[in-house]
Design a protein around this motif. Structure first.
Motif, short mmCIF file in Angstrom:
data_model
loop_
_atom_site.label_atom_id
_atom_site.label_comp_id
_atom_site.label_asym_id
_atom_site.label_seq_id
_atom_site.Cartn_x
_atom_site.Cartn_y
_atom_site.Cartn_z
N VAL A 81 0.84 -1.20 0.00
CA VAL A 81 0.00 0.00 0.00
C VAL A 81 0.88 1.24 0.00
CG1 VAL A 81 -1.85 1.21 1.17
CG2 VAL A 81 -1.74 -1.28 1.26
N ARG A 82 0.71 2.07 -1.02
CA ARG A 82 1.47 3.32 -1.09
C ARG A 82 0.58 4.46 -0.60
NH1 ARG A 82 0.93 2.68 -7.56
NH2 ARG A 82 -1.15 3.55 -7.79
N ARG A 83 1.20 5.57 -0.28
CA ARG A 83 0.42 6.74 0.14
C ARG A 83 -0.37 7.26 -1.06
NH1 ARG A 83 0.13 9.75 4.65
NH2 ARG A 83 1.72 8.43 5.59
N VAL A 89 -7.44 9.55 -3.05
CA VAL A 89 -7.43 9.19 -1.64
C VAL A 89 -8.76 8.62 -1.15
CG1 VAL A 89 -8.03 11.54 -0.90
CG2 VAL A 89 -6.82 10.02 0.67
N ALA A 90 -9.88 9.04 -1.72
CA ALA A 90 -11.18 8.54 -1.27
C ALA A 90 -11.61 7.27 -2.00
CB ALA A 90 -12.25 9.61 -1.45
N HIS A 91 -10.80 6.81 -2.95
CA HIS A 91 -11.24 5.73 -3.83
C HIS A 91 -10.39 4.47 -3.77
CE1 HIS A 91 -14.00 8.60 -5.56
NE2 HIS A 91 -13.00 9.42 -5.81
N VAL A 92 -9.31 4.47 -2.98
CA VAL A 92 -8.43 3.30 -2.93
C VAL A 92 -8.10 2.95 -1.48
CG1 VAL A 92 -7.37 3.84 -5.16
CG2 VAL A 92 -6.31 4.70 -3.05
N THR A 93 -7.62 1.73 -1.29
CA THR A 93 -7.14 1.28 0.01
C THR A 93 -5.88 2.04 0.40
OG1 THR A 93 -8.07 -0.95 -0.23
CG2 THR A 93 -6.17 -0.70 1.24
N TRP A 94 -5.80 2.49 1.66
CA TRP A 94 -4.58 3.13 2.16
C TRP A 94 -4.46 2.93 3.66
CZ3 TRP A 94 -5.84 6.73 5.82
CH2 TRP A 94 -7.09 7.37 5.72
N LEU A 95 -3.24 3.13 4.16
CA LEU A 95 -2.94 2.98 5.59
C LEU A 95 -2.02 4.09 6.04
CD1 LEU A 95 -2.12 -0.85 5.70
CD2 LEU A 95 -4.18 0.21 6.65
N THR A 96 -2.20 4.53 7.29
CA THR A 96 -1.21 5.36 7.97
C THR A 96 -0.76 4.58 9.20
OG1 THR A 96 -2.77 6.49 9.46
CG2 THR A 96 -2.50 7.41 7.24
N MET A 204 -18.12 7.29 7.90
CA MET A 204 -16.75 7.16 8.39
C MET A 204 -16.02 8.48 8.18
SD MET A 204 -15.81 3.48 6.66
CE MET A 204 -16.73 1.98 7.05
N ILE A 205 -15.39 9.01 9.22
CA ILE A 205 -14.69 10.30 9.14
C ILE A 205 -13.27 10.13 9.64
CG2 ILE A 205 -14.65 12.69 9.91
CD1 ILE A 205 -17.66 12.59 10.21
N ALA A 206 -12.30 10.56 8.82
CA ALA A 206 -10.89 10.47 9.19
C ALA A 206 -10.14 11.67 8.63
CB ALA A 206 -10.29 9.17 8.66
N PRO A 207 -8.99 12.00 9.19
CA PRO A 207 -8.17 13.07 8.63
C PRO A 207 -7.64 12.68 7.25
CG PRO A 207 -7.49 12.56 10.88
CD PRO A 207 -8.41 11.47 10.45
N LEU A 208 -7.53 13.65 6.36
CA LEU A 208 -6.91 13.40 5.06
C LEU A 208 -5.47 12.94 5.28
CD1 LEU A 208 -8.15 16.41 2.92
CD2 LEU A 208 -8.20 14.02 2.18
N PRO A 209 -5.06 11.83 4.67
CA PRO A 209 -3.68 11.38 4.85
C PRO A 209 -2.69 12.07 3.93
CG PRO A 209 -4.88 9.79 3.53
CD PRO A 209 -5.87 10.86 3.92
N VAL A 210 -3.18 12.95 3.05
CA VAL A 210 -2.31 13.67 2.11
C VAL A 210 -2.76 15.13 2.02
CG1 VAL A 210 -1.72 11.67 0.71
CG2 VAL A 210 -3.78 12.98 0.17
#
Length: 251
Positions: A81-83, A89-96, A204-210
């Motif tokens: 998983v890349r940043r 950002v809203a359409h793919v799997t991601w992790l922080t 679901m609400i989260a901070p933008l990772p980018v």
């Protein structure tokens, strides 16, 4: 009792941005194809690495295309998983380091349509979705493209009659402000259309990772789930009004 022929999947999330996928297939196959583009997100199948069929490395025909010399009932691989970019950002799997979003649409081969899935998460993490897990913690999935799972270390839940909301991060508003804004929009749409959703809506609400430049939020809706990613530092005078506008657009 689960049928022995049902596809079973195990997804292991690593804190080093790797997701290991193992699948016991109900119907053996010798070729598998991963989606490489979705809603403007390109090259997402490039993240698939080490694809094996029955324990042997499969041949890579093209990006996201794999083939085995004989039918295989077991496959396994790694998703590196890349940043994400601001556009996808809203359409793919991601992790922080603390949380992330998992989507079957880019984690699994396209031919897999119904299955049971178990998740193995880092210590202290929890998982949430619009689906209700079985007693053993596994999930039954029949529409994988709509499947969206919120994972993380500190995810707060608010349950209301109209919907459930899951929030992580520090915000200049209370969690109840977000859940009430979404609930008000849902009530208005129900009054307007007279149509009650078959599944309980989830927000679901989260901070933008980018960093996204001038745009301070990204969102998408899959099935009965609304994903909202926002910049907590955004200079927004009326967060309640902004949230209602976003939910009106997404719902």
């Amino acid at each position: 009792v689960q049928a022995q022929t049902q596809t079973r999947i195990k997804i292991t999330v690593s804190p080093v941005n790797e997701i290991a996928v193992e699948a016991d297939l109900a119907v053996p196959s010798r070729s598998w194809s991963f989606r490489n583009a979705y809603a403007g997100a390109l090259g997402i199948a490039e993240r698939i690495d080490g694809f094996r069929a029955n324990g042997a490395l499969a041949r890579r025909l093209a990006v996201g295309e794999f083939r085995s010399e004989q039918n295989a009932g077991k496959i396994d691989y790694i998703v590196r998983v890349r940043r994400p970019s601001a556009a996808d950002v809203a359409h793919v799997t991601w992790l922080t380091e603390d949380h992330g979003i998992l989507m079957f649409a880019d984690l699994l081969p396209q031919a897999i349509e119904a299955f049971t899935v178990e998740f193995v998460l880092p210590s202290g993490w929890t998982i949430h979705s619009s689906l209700t897990p079985e007693e053993n913690g596994h999930y039954q999935v029949f529409e994988p493209d709509e499947g969206m799972f919120f994972v993380g270390r500190t995810i707060r839940r608010t349950s209301k009659k109209e919907l459930e909301s899951f929030v992580t991060g520090t915000w200049p508003f209370k969690d109840s402000v977000a859940s009430n804004a979404a609930a008000r929009v849902m009530e208005k749409y129900l009054d307007l259309t007279g149509f009650k959703l078959p599944a309980k809506p989830v927000v679901m609400i989260a901070p933008l990772p980018v960093q996204t430049g001038s745009t301070k939020w990204r969102a998408q809706t899959r099935g009965s789930t609304v994903l909202l990613l926002m910049d907590p530092q955004a200079q927004i005078g009326n967060w309640k009004g902004q949230l209602e506008i976003i939910f009106t657009h997404e719902v």
